[in-house]
Motif scaffolding. Structure first.
Motif, PDB file in Angstrom:
ATOM      1  N   ALA A  37       0.809  -1.213   0.000  1.00 54.03           N
ATOM      2  CA  ALA A  37       0.000   0.000   0.000  1.00 54.03           C
ATOM      3  C   ALA A  37       0.847   1.269   0.000  1.00 54.03           C
ATOM      4  N   SER A  38       2.156   1.117   0.132  1.00 50.85           N
ATOM      5  CA  SER A  38       3.028   2.292   0.199  1.00 50.85           C
ATOM      6  C   SER A  38       3.106   2.998  -1.154  1.00 50.85           C
ATOM      7  N   ARG A  39       3.425   4.270  -1.119  1.00 53.52           N
ATOM      8  CA  ARG A  39       3.556   5.049  -2.347  1.00 53.52           C
ATOM      9  C   ARG A  39       4.638   4.476  -3.262  1.00 53.52           C
ATOM     10  N   ALA A  40       5.754   4.060  -2.666  1.00 50.36           N
ATOM     11  CA  ALA A  40       6.866   3.543  -3.474  1.00 50.36           C
ATOM     12  C   ALA A  40       6.469   2.275  -4.210  1.00 50.36           C
ATOM     13  N   PHE A  41       5.712   1.394  -3.546  1.00 53.22           N
ATOM     14  CA  PHE A  41       5.319   0.148  -4.208  1.00 53.22           C
ATOM     15  C   PHE A  41       4.229   0.398  -5.239  1.00 53.22           C
ATOM     16  N   LEU A  80       5.107   1.281  -8.876  1.00 54.36           N
ATOM     17  CA  LEU A  80       5.459   0.243  -9.841  1.00 54.36           C
ATOM     18  C   LEU A  80       4.309  -0.097 -10.781  1.00 54.36           C
ATOM     19  N   LYS A  81       3.074   0.296 -10.426  1.00 54.04           N
ATOM     20  CA  LYS A  81       1.962   0.109 -11.358  1.00 54.04           C
ATOM     21  C   LYS A  81       2.153   0.938 -12.619  1.00 54.04           C
ATOM     22  N   ARG A 138       5.684  -3.706 -13.342  1.00 52.91           N
ATOM     23  CA  ARG A 138       6.607  -4.204 -12.329  1.00 52.91           C
ATOM     24  C   ARG A 138       5.875  -4.507 -11.015  1.00 52.91           C
ATOM     25  N   TYR A 139       4.735  -3.877 -10.796  1.00 51.55           N
ATOM     26  CA  TYR A 139       3.912  -4.161  -9.620  1.00 51.55           C
ATOM     27  C   TYR A 139       3.422  -5.603  -9.666  1.00 51.55           C
ATOM     28  N   GLU A 140       2.817  -5.992 -10.788  1.00 49.81           N
ATOM     29  CA  GLU A 140       2.296  -7.356 -10.913  1.00 49.81           C
ATOM     30  C   GLU A 140       3.418  -8.383 -10.809  1.00 49.81           C
TER      31      GLU A 140
END
Length: 323
Positions: free
Chosen positions: A2-6, A9-10, A35-37
């Motif tokens: 849920a962080s902004r950094a993660f 990656l969407k 890169r998120y998925e």
């Protein structure tokens, strides 16, 4: 997650520039992989391994955190733009990952705080992500690793061929179990898929042209960039490189990119092979699953059609940028 950094990656496509070129609607969907998925997929493999090995809660937390964060330091367009960020700002994905995990940049402070809150050692985390720790059956440091298994098999889904893509979880299970020839054949087949992906997509002419087009566009517009742009997404990056996205999605991208680049492009072709003299069951994966790196030139001919030729020497250093 849920962080902004993660969540950033969407907005970072999985394959960089070539992702925009390959297929307009990959896998029957209007959404391309990000890169998120991929990072979520890698974490699922780490969780599976934790179950198979009955890891302690501390080791499970460390392994899954490393899996989730292994790509947290990727730039917009991933490896397509990373060389230019390194040239001008001294910042690549290894260093960016450390800066985020240690909270040395604003976007990383939330993650750094979460790591401390949940008792994850940042130094061990960085070592694991950087491939400097052989624990967890080498699934972070060895050639058969969570990142490569998930990434290569995800990338293979972009290729237009009739060969079925293996299940990443089945490859992890076979690599852990190593109970017989079925397991050996599956892991060996995965390594063959890695060679196929690099040959047909990443090191193919369109892949080389896509990377070169992205890098030239950034260099042409470098006065608009700052170091902080590394930690943005592709929508922000495209605003600083007018015309690049439009070029990447053109149906005649290959010919148009060759026309605009108008020069020879040096790149490193990677090939992957198996040393059959090393026993699969001995778990000496670095000796069995090998790769070679050959410097090549993609020459833009007078008719603006690209042609690849071999070089007699490797133009590149040994720090491979992997998928």
């Amino acid at each position: 997650m849920a962080s902004r950094a993660f969540r950033r990656l969407k907005g970072v496509r999985f394959l960089g520039g070539i992702d925009y070129v390959l297929v307009r609607s990959p896998n029957g969907s209007r959404a391309r992989y990000s890169r998120y998925e991929h990072s979520v997929g890698v974490a699922c493999l780490a969780a599976l391994h934790a179950d198979l090995r009955d890891l302690s809660p501390e080791d499970r937390r460390l392994s899954c955190a490393a899996a989730l964060l292994h790509d947290i330091g990727h730039a917009p367009l991933s490896h397509s733009l990373e060389p230019v960020f390194i040239e001008h700002f001294g910042l690549g994905h290894h260093r960016a990952t450390e800066e985020i995990i240690y909270g040395r940049v604003a976007i990383g402070r939330e993650i750094s705080s979460l790591i401390r809150e949940h008792g994850v050692d940042a130094d061990r985390l960085v070592a694991l992500i950087g491939g400097k720790d052989d624990r967890f059956d080498g699934f972070f440091a060895g050639p058969i690793n969570f990142d490569t298994i998930e990434g290569i098999l995800r990338t293979h889904s972009y290729a237009r061929n009739s060969v079925a893509t293996p299940d990443p979880q089945a490859v992890v299970r076979a690599s852990v179990r190593r109970a017989g020839d079925v397991d050996r054949q599956l892991v060996d087949a995965f390594w063959g898929f890695k060679h196929l992906v690099y040959t047909q997509l990443i090191n193919a002419e369109l892949g080389v042209l896509a990377d070169a087009a992205c890098q030239q566009s950034m260099r042409d517009n470098i006065v608009s960039f700052t170091r902080d742009d590394y930690f943005t997404d592709e929508a922000a990056a495209f605003r600083k490189m007018p015309g690049l996205r439009e070029l990447l999605v053109r149906r005649d991208f290959g010919a148009e990119a060759a026309n605009r680049l108008g020069r020879s492009i040096a790149f490193r072709r990677r090939s992957f092979f198996i040393d059959e003299d090393t026993d699969f069951f001995s778990r000496q994966d670095r000796d069995r699953y090998k790769q070679s790196k050959t410097g090549q030139i993609l020459k833009i001919r007078d008719d603006r059609r690209p042609k690849t030729t071999n070089l007699n020497r490797d133009l590149f250093d040994e720090d491979a940028i992997s998928t």
